[in-house]
Design a protein around this motif. Structure first.
Motif, PDB file in Angstrom:
ATOM      1  N   SER A  31       0.861  -1.189   0.000  1.00 59.89           N
ATOM      2  CA  SER A  31       0.000   0.000   0.000  1.00 59.89           C
ATOM      3  C   SER A  31       0.895   1.235   0.000  1.00 59.89           C
ATOM      4  O   SER A  31       1.837   1.323   0.787  1.00 59.89           O
ATOM      5  CB  SER A  31      -0.859  -0.056   1.266  1.00 59.89           C
ATOM      6  N   PRO A  40      -4.682   6.505  -1.894  1.00 61.86           N
ATOM      7  CA  PRO A  40      -3.975   5.233  -1.745  1.00 61.86           C
ATOM      8  C   PRO A  40      -3.915   4.430  -3.044  1.00 61.86           C
ATOM      9  O   PRO A  40      -4.864   4.425  -3.830  1.00 61.86           O
ATOM     10  CB  PRO A  40      -4.821   4.472  -0.714  1.00 61.86           C
TER      11      PRO A  40
ATOM     12  N   SER B  31      -6.178  -0.944   0.638  1.00 67.09           N
ATOM     13  CA  SER B  31      -5.214   0.116   0.945  1.00 67.09           C
ATOM     14  C   SER B  31      -5.993   1.382   1.293  1.00 67.09           C
ATOM     15  O   SER B  31      -6.917   1.765   0.576  1.00 67.09           O
ATOM     16  CB  SER B  31      -4.348   0.325  -0.304  1.00 67.09           C
ATOM     17  N   TRP B  32      -5.620   2.021   2.397  1.00 60.34           N
ATOM     18  CA  TRP B  32      -6.355   3.184   2.891  1.00 60.34           C
ATOM     19  C   TRP B  32      -5.362   4.162   3.504  1.00 60.34           C
ATOM     20  O   TRP B  32      -4.188   3.839   3.684  1.00 60.34           O
ATOM     21  CB  TRP B  32      -7.397   2.748   3.933  1.00 60.34           C
ATOM     22  N   THR B  33      -5.841   5.359   3.794  1.00 65.84           N
ATOM     23  CA  THR B  33      -4.974   6.380   4.380  1.00 65.84           C
ATOM     24  C   THR B  33      -5.288   6.528   5.861  1.00 65.84           C
ATOM     25  O   THR B  33      -6.441   6.751   6.229  1.00 65.84           O
ATOM     26  CB  THR B  33      -5.179   7.738   3.673  1.00 65.84           C
ATOM     27  N   ASP B  34      -4.260   6.421   6.696  1.00 67.73           N
ATOM     28  CA  ASP B  34      -4.442   6.630   8.131  1.00 67.73           C
ATOM     29  C   ASP B  34      -4.775   8.093   8.372  1.00 67.73           C
ATOM     30  O   ASP B  34      -3.986   8.977   8.014  1.00 67.73           O
ATOM     31  CB  ASP B  34      -3.141   6.243   8.846  1.00 67.73           C
ATOM     32  N   LEU B  38      -1.679  10.330   7.962  1.00 64.91           N
ATOM     33  CA  LEU B  38      -1.776  10.482   6.504  1.00 64.91           C
ATOM     34  C   LEU B  38      -0.801   9.557   5.770  1.00 64.91           C
ATOM     35  O   LEU B  38      -0.413   9.828   4.621  1.00 64.91           O
ATOM     36  CB  LEU B  38      -1.601  11.943   6.069  1.00 64.91           C
ATOM     37  N   THR B  39      -0.415   8.458   6.407  1.00 67.90           N
ATOM     38  CA  THR B  39       0.426   7.450   5.749  1.00 67.90           C
ATOM     39  C   THR B  39      -0.442   6.246   5.382  1.00 67.90           C
ATOM     40  O   THR B  39      -1.544   6.068   5.917  1.00 67.90           O
ATOM     41  CB  THR B  39       1.589   7.015   6.660  1.00 67.90           C
ATOM     42  N   PRO B  40       0.066   5.405   4.455  1.00 73.07           N
ATOM     43  CA  PRO B  40      -0.767   4.287   3.983  1.00 73.07           C
ATOM     44  C   PRO B  40      -0.927   3.180   5.023  1.00 73.07           C
ATOM     45  O   PRO B  40       0.008   2.873   5.775  1.00 73.07           O
ATOM     46  CB  PRO B  40       0.025   3.746   2.775  1.00 73.07           C
ATOM     47  N   GLY B  41      -2.100   2.591   5.035  1.00 75.29           N
ATOM     48  CA  GLY B  41      -2.364   1.400   5.822  1.00 75.29           C
ATOM     49  C   GLY B  41      -2.890   0.316   4.900  1.00 75.29           C
ATOM     50  O   GLY B  41      -3.289   0.601   3.769  1.00 75.29           O
ATOM     51  N   ILE B  42      -2.877  -0.926   5.381  1.00 81.48           N
ATOM     52  CA  ILE B  42      -3.360  -2.038   4.558  1.00 81.48           C
ATOM     53  C   ILE B  42      -4.078  -3.038   5.443  1.00 81.48           C
ATOM     54  O   ILE B  42      -3.727  -3.197   6.620  1.00 81.48           O
ATOM     55  CB  ILE B  42      -2.187  -2.686   3.779  1.00 81.48           C
ATOM     56  N   ALA B  74     -11.358   7.633  -0.301  1.00 81.52           N
ATOM     57  CA  ALA B  74     -10.505   7.141  -1.392  1.00 81.52           C
ATOM     58  C   ALA B  74      -9.695   5.953  -0.890  1.00 81.52           C
ATOM     59  O   ALA B  74      -9.053   6.027   0.165  1.00 81.52           O
ATOM     60  CB  ALA B  74      -9.585   8.242  -1.883  1.00 81.52           C
ATOM     61  N   CYS B  75      -9.745   4.863  -1.630  1.00 80.50           N
ATOM     62  CA  CYS B  75      -9.031   3.651  -1.220  1.00 80.50           C
ATOM     63  C   CYS B  75      -8.661   2.867  -2.471  1.00 80.50           C
ATOM     64  O   CYS B  75      -8.949   3.293  -3.591  1.00 80.50           O
ATOM     65  CB  CYS B  75      -9.903   2.809  -0.274  1.00 80.50           C
TER      66      CYS B  75
END
Lengths: 162, 162
Positions: A31, A40, B31-34, B38-42, B74-75
Motif C-alpha cells: 500500500s 492510496p 489500501s487506505w490512508t491513516d 496520513l500514511t498508507p495502511g493495509i 478514497a481507497c
C-alpha cells in the motif's frame, strides 16, 4: 464509555508468528500513496525476508509503486496466504507499516542481496539486472498481526529486530 | 526521450478477466490512508462482487480501516490469488481504485445485500448483525489489471458498469 482496546500487546507467540509469515512470503500486497492525487494505491510486489536486510522487495521503475515510494517512503505491506478452507478472514496475516529505503545500484551490499534473491527465485535472472529494477528495503515501523477472528496483536519496530 | 507507456488500454479480454477476478474473490487487500498520520495502511477485508451493489465489503467498526474510510473514502483494493506454482508475480491480479460508500443500517437495500452475503458465506451469521459492522460499497474509479509479467491494462470506471 470507551470500549477496551481489541488489540493485544505482542508476546513471544505473536512475534514468532509474524516472523514465520514474513519468512514464508514470496510476495506481498503493498500500500502506497499516489504522489499526484495523494490517494492510496496498491500493488503486488515480490518479497523476501533477507537475513541481513530484513523485509525486501525488488521492483521495476515502470511500476507506479516505484515512483510513489521515491516520493513518499511511508508504505504498508501485508503478507500471509489464504488457505483453501474455511472463512478467508480466519487465516493469519501481518500488516506492516514500513519506510522504503532504496538500495543504490552501486551499494556494496547489493551483490549479496542479489545472490540470495536468485537462490530463492532463479526465474528473476531475466529481469534482476535491468537498469530500472531496484531492491528496496521495507524497514518496519510497527505492525498489526491478525491471527484470525478477534485475535489481533500490535507489534513495534523493536519486535522486528533480529 | 519519454519511454512508451507500458500499460495498454482495456479491451474485451482484459475487461472479462477483471470481472472474473472480482467475481471469484472472497477477500481483498485494501489500501487506505491513516487519518492521523496520513500514511498508507493495509488490511485484508471480506469481499464480494454483489450483482447490484458491485464491489462490496463487510467491515467491523473496531478495525482501523473502518475509521480510515469514514475519514477518507478514497481507497484501493487488490484481488487475484497466487497459485501454488511458478513465479508469484505471473498470476493475474486487479488493482482497483475506489471510493468507499457506507451502506446505512436503515438503507432499504441492506436486507438484500445481507441475504446474498449470507448465501455466499453462512459463517458470517455470527457477526453480520453486530451494530458496529457495516456494508461498504467500493465504487470503482479506475483500475490496473496485471495479467502477468509485462501484460498490464488500464481500466476506467466505465469498464465496471454492468
Amino acid at each position: 464509555m470507551k470500549r477496551p482496546d481489541p488489540v493485544a500487546p505482542s508476546d513471544d507467540a505473536s512475534r514468532a508468528l509474524a516472523w514465520q509469515l514474513l519468512s514464508e512470503a514470496t510476495h506481498a500486497a503493498l500500500s502506497w500513496t499516489d504522489p499526484e492525487t495523494l490517494t492510496p494505491g496498491i500493488s503486488r510486489v515480490a518479497f523476501a525476508l533477507d537475513p541481513e536486510a530484513g523485509p525486501l522487495t525488488l521492483i521495476s521503475g515502470l511500476a507506479p509503486h516505484t515512483t510513489a515510494l521515491r516520493a513518499q517512503p511511508a508504505c504498508a505491506l501485508m503478507v500471509g496466504e489464504v488457505g483453501d478452507k474455511g472463512d478467508p478472514m480466519t487465516h493469519p496475516r501481518l500488516m506492516l507499516r514500513a519506510l522504503a529505503a532504496f538500495v543504490p545500484a552501486d551499494d556494496p551490499r547489493r551483490a549479496t542481496l542479489r545472490a540470495r534473491w536468485l537462490a530463492r527465485n532463479p526465474k528473476a535472472t531475466v529481469y534482476i539486472d535491468l537498469p530500472d529494477f531496484s531492491f528496496v528495503r521495507l524497514v518496519p515501523q510497527s505492525a498489526l498481526l491478525n491471527g484470525g477472528f478477534a485475535r489481533a496483536f500490535r507489534l513495534s519496530a523493536a519486535d522486528f529486530e533480529a
